[in-house]
Design an enzyme around this catalytic site. Structure first.
Site, PDB file in Angstrom:
ATOM      1  N   ASN A   1     -70.274 -55.225  -3.814  1.00  0.00           N
ATOM      2  CA  ASN A   1     -70.358 -54.744  -5.234  1.00  0.00           C
ATOM      3  C   ASN A   1     -69.103 -54.291  -6.060  1.00  0.00           C
ATOM      4  OD1 ASN A   1     -71.845 -52.515  -7.067  1.00  0.00           O
ATOM      5  ND2 ASN A   1     -70.374 -51.021  -5.991  1.00  0.00           N
TER       6      ASN A   1
ATOM      7  N   TRP B   1     -73.276 -61.065 -21.561  1.00  0.00           N
ATOM      8  CA  TRP B   1     -73.596 -60.606 -20.051  1.00  0.00           C
ATOM      9  C   TRP B   1     -74.898 -61.379 -19.658  1.00  0.00           C
ATOM     10  CZ3 TRP B   1     -78.112 -57.865 -19.975  1.00  0.00           C
ATOM     11  CH2 TRP B   1     -78.769 -57.400 -21.319  1.00  0.00           C
TER      12      TRP B   1
ATOM     13  N   TRP C   1     -78.573 -44.373  -7.421  1.00  0.00           N
ATOM     14  CA  TRP C   1     -78.282 -45.278  -8.513  1.00  0.00           C
ATOM     15  C   TRP C   1     -79.441 -46.198  -8.456  1.00  0.00           C
ATOM     16  CZ3 TRP C   1     -75.463 -45.706 -12.861  1.00  0.00           C
ATOM     17  CH2 TRP C   1     -74.301 -45.285 -12.735  1.00  0.00           C
TER      18      TRP C   1
ATOM     19  N   TRP D   1     -70.682 -62.841 -29.498  1.00  0.00           N
ATOM     20  CA  TRP D   1     -70.194 -63.411 -27.689  1.00  0.00           C
ATOM     21  C   TRP D   1     -69.943 -64.843 -28.368  1.00  0.00           C
ATOM     22  CZ3 TRP D   1     -69.672 -59.746 -24.910  1.00  0.00           C
ATOM     23  CH2 TRP D   1     -70.629 -58.808 -24.698  1.00  0.00           C
TER      24      TRP D   1
ATOM     25  N   GLU E   1     -75.839 -44.288  -3.757  1.00  0.00           N
ATOM     26  CA  GLU E   1     -76.253 -45.300  -4.189  1.00  0.00           C
ATOM     27  C   GLU E   1     -77.557 -45.770  -4.224  1.00  0.00           C
ATOM     28  OE1 GLU E   1     -74.017 -47.440  -5.369  1.00  0.00           O
ATOM     29  OE2 GLU E   1     -72.445 -45.941  -4.972  1.00  0.00           O
TER      30      GLU E   1
ATOM     31  N   TRP F   1     -75.100 -55.231 -14.757  1.00  0.00           N
ATOM     32  CA  TRP F   1     -74.580 -56.013 -15.938  1.00  0.00           C
ATOM     33  C   TRP F   1     -74.359 -55.344 -16.963  1.00  0.00           C
ATOM     34  CZ3 TRP F   1     -72.098 -60.555 -16.119  1.00  0.00           C
ATOM     35  CH2 TRP F   1     -72.054 -61.492 -14.905  1.00  0.00           C
TER      36      TRP F   1
END
Ligand SMILES: Cc1cc2nc3c(=O)[nH]c(=O)nc-3n(C[C@H](O)[C@H](O)[C@H](O)COP(=O)(O)OP(=O)(O)OC[C@H]3O[C@@H](n4cnc5c(N)ncnc54)[C@H](O)[C@@H]3O)c2cc1C
Length: 496
Positions: free
Chosen positions: A360, A378, A294, A322, A291, A401
């Site tokens: 998360n 988004w 990341w 969208w 993590e 996102w």
């Protein structure tokens, strides 16, 4: 050996601690006198106030952390027999205050740690220019991540855009050098006394225009001591992280994100602790270290591809259509206020709205619902999270996102659409998390709590739930939403 600089100023920003601090260490090592400063930056705070955000947990957390940092610097100086050192605190525009302070102190250089957010880079460029006009250098260093910018590039010299090879390169490069802390204490004798003109009293939250929040009721406290306590607690359960991390009702993750965001803990300490346990065979520690990888990954993405702050990583995703207009606004409001009728999504939104934290797994489910069930851009969700998350970090939030929306690098495939009901059954099987945030559903049996609209009238009546009164009916049907999303992405593919 004589130190080359007479005086230097350390400018603290998202690194509010005085142990293992790169900029502080570098300054102390080269300068005979080192002052430390923090600016409550009006360029950041005034827009929050203008938007009505007098109660902001992040500002309170920073305020706590600044008080603790000032005390920490005083204690560090005292341990070395120095009196009256501390933190110079300003409330103004950092772009004005730092050059002014450096000139007043006759500092020859200013030291700070990298902040790769586009707005921070623009601020630093302006400060660098103003300092240069006065013949003062600005030196910045890596501190916030383990590897940054171009430290890890692929064999062809390109930035990594896929996580797995990035992680392999990250782990192979990691060694004792990258994991060791900066021994600030060793050079602490260079801490300078505060100038006589400096107020010893630090500004209160109220004097900055802000008010107290529920931060402390949530047992969130700024400062390194609180970050270290959370770390100790987490290390006692890190070995089970891989089994517990996905279940929001369990105490699985570390809850360190806010401390990482504001640098009250050192990422090197965290990585060192996890790495040692991973070497000893802990799967939980290996998962947790991933993590942190990341985190570095998204930071280097933002550095190399700054267009992601505002646009899709993948150019073709710019052509996605969208939902928009009043209908979309109403859907967005229902999502933000936790009125979608899907209990796990609504409980997740209640969590962020009440506490500023979201687990998360729930960030993925709630974000996916907005984008792939409601068809909302988004970026609207990203902005909502940015406003409400205590740990808001542009690189991680944008990365998260874009991953969910399938617009990012190494993102979730576009045809993969989380089913909020099966996610709920899998990750909150007993409905404990849902019950915590949606007590009105508390009496529903475990198997019905994930999709109350499937409950029969007798079950609903027995649980005292009337749909439409106590809890909304579902805003959209999963299967229909899925078809619309697949069509939306298929149109994007066809337009390529
Ligand atoms: C849509 C979305 C938005 C997100 N926004 C943010 C954000 O603004 N700030 C933020 O710090 N994280 C963000 N994340 C990542 C992740 O959800 C949080 O870091 C994590 O939930 C924080 O809780 P923790 O500290 O208990 O995590 P732990 O599970 O204990 O993880 C340890 C640390 O690793 C880092 N980390 C964990 N997961 C990720 C990830 N996927 N990407 C980058 N770093 C990660 C964080 O610094 C975290 O504190 C987002 C994820 C998604 C899906």
């Amino acid at each position: 050996m004589d130190k080359p600089l007479a005086g230097a100023l350390v400018w603290f920003r998202r690194d509010l601690r005085c142990v293992d601090h790169a900029a502080l260490y570098h300054a102390l090592k080269v300068a005979r006198e080192v002052w430390c400063a923090f600016v409550f930056d009006r360029d950041i705070l005034d827009p929050l106030l203008e938007a009505g955000g007098r109660a902001d947990r992040r500002v309170e957390f920073i305020h706590d952390s600044v008080l603790e940092l000032a005390a920490g610097l005083r204690a560090l100086a005292a341990r070395h027999g120095l009196a009256a050192a501390g933190l110079i605190v300003r409330h103004g525009r950092a772009v004005d205050e730092i050059p002014r302070l450096a000139r007043q102190l006759h500092a020859q250089a200013v030291y700070a740690n990298h902040d790769d957010d586009p707005a921070a880079l623009a601020r630093d460029a302006q400060v660098r220019g103003a300092l240069a006009d006065a013949g003062i250098a600005l030196h910045t260093s890596k501190d916030h991540v383990v590897f940054e910018r171009s430290e890890l590039l692929s064999g062809s010299g390109e930035p990594y855009r896929v996580f797995t090879p990035y992680k392999s390169a990250w782990l192979s490069k990691l060694d004792a050098f990258y994991l060791s802390g900066y021994p600030v204490e060793r050079h602490a004798k260079s801490l300078a006394a505060l100038p006589a003109s400096e107020a010893q009293e630090l500004p209160t939250l109220e004097s900055l225009g802000f008010e107290h929040t529920n931060l402390h009721q949530l047992r969130l406290n700024g400062g390194s001591a609180s970050g270290e306590a959370l770390l100790r607690d987490f290390l006692s359960r890190i070995d089970r992280y891989h089994e517990t991390r996905d279940f929001p009702a369990l105490k699985g993750p570390s809850y360190l994100s806010m401390h990482l965001r504001f640098g009250t803990v050192s990422v090197r300490t965290l990585a060192r602790e996890a790495h040692a346990r991973m070497q000893a065979g802990s799967r939980g520690a290996a998962n947790w270290l991933a993590e942190l990888v990341w985190r570095d990954f998204f930071h280097q993405i933002l550095h190399h591809y700054p267009h992601v702050a505002g646009a899709a990583f993948k150019p073709e995703a710019g052509s996605l259509h969208w939902e928009h207009g009043r209908h979309a606004d109403a859907l967005f409001a229902a999502w933000a206020e936790g009125r979608t009728g899907y209990p796990l999504v609504d409980a997740a939104m209640a969590q962020i709205n009440q506490t500023g934290y979201m687990h998360n797994r729930l960030r993925m489910v709630a974000a996916s619902f907005l984008v792939k069930h409601l068809g909302i851009d988004w970026r609207r969700g990203e902005a909502y999270f940015a406003r409400h998350l205590n740990d808001f970090d542009l690189a991680a939030n944008n990365g998260g996102w874009q991953w969910v929306a399938s617009t990012g690098c190494d993102a979730q495939p576009w045809f993969r659409i989380f089913n909020p009901v099966t996610q709920s059954e899998k990750f909150d099987p007993g409905g404990r998390f849902i019950r915590r945030y949606l007590p009105q559903l508390g009496a529903l049996p475990d198997k019905l709590i994930h999709a109350p609209w499937l409950a029969g009238p007798a079950d609903l009546a027995a649980a005292g739930v009337e749909l439409g009164r106590d809890f909304p009916r579902p805003l959209v049907q999963h299967d229909e939403a899925r078809v619309r999303t697949l069509a939306r992405f298929a149109a994007m593919k066809a337009a390529r």
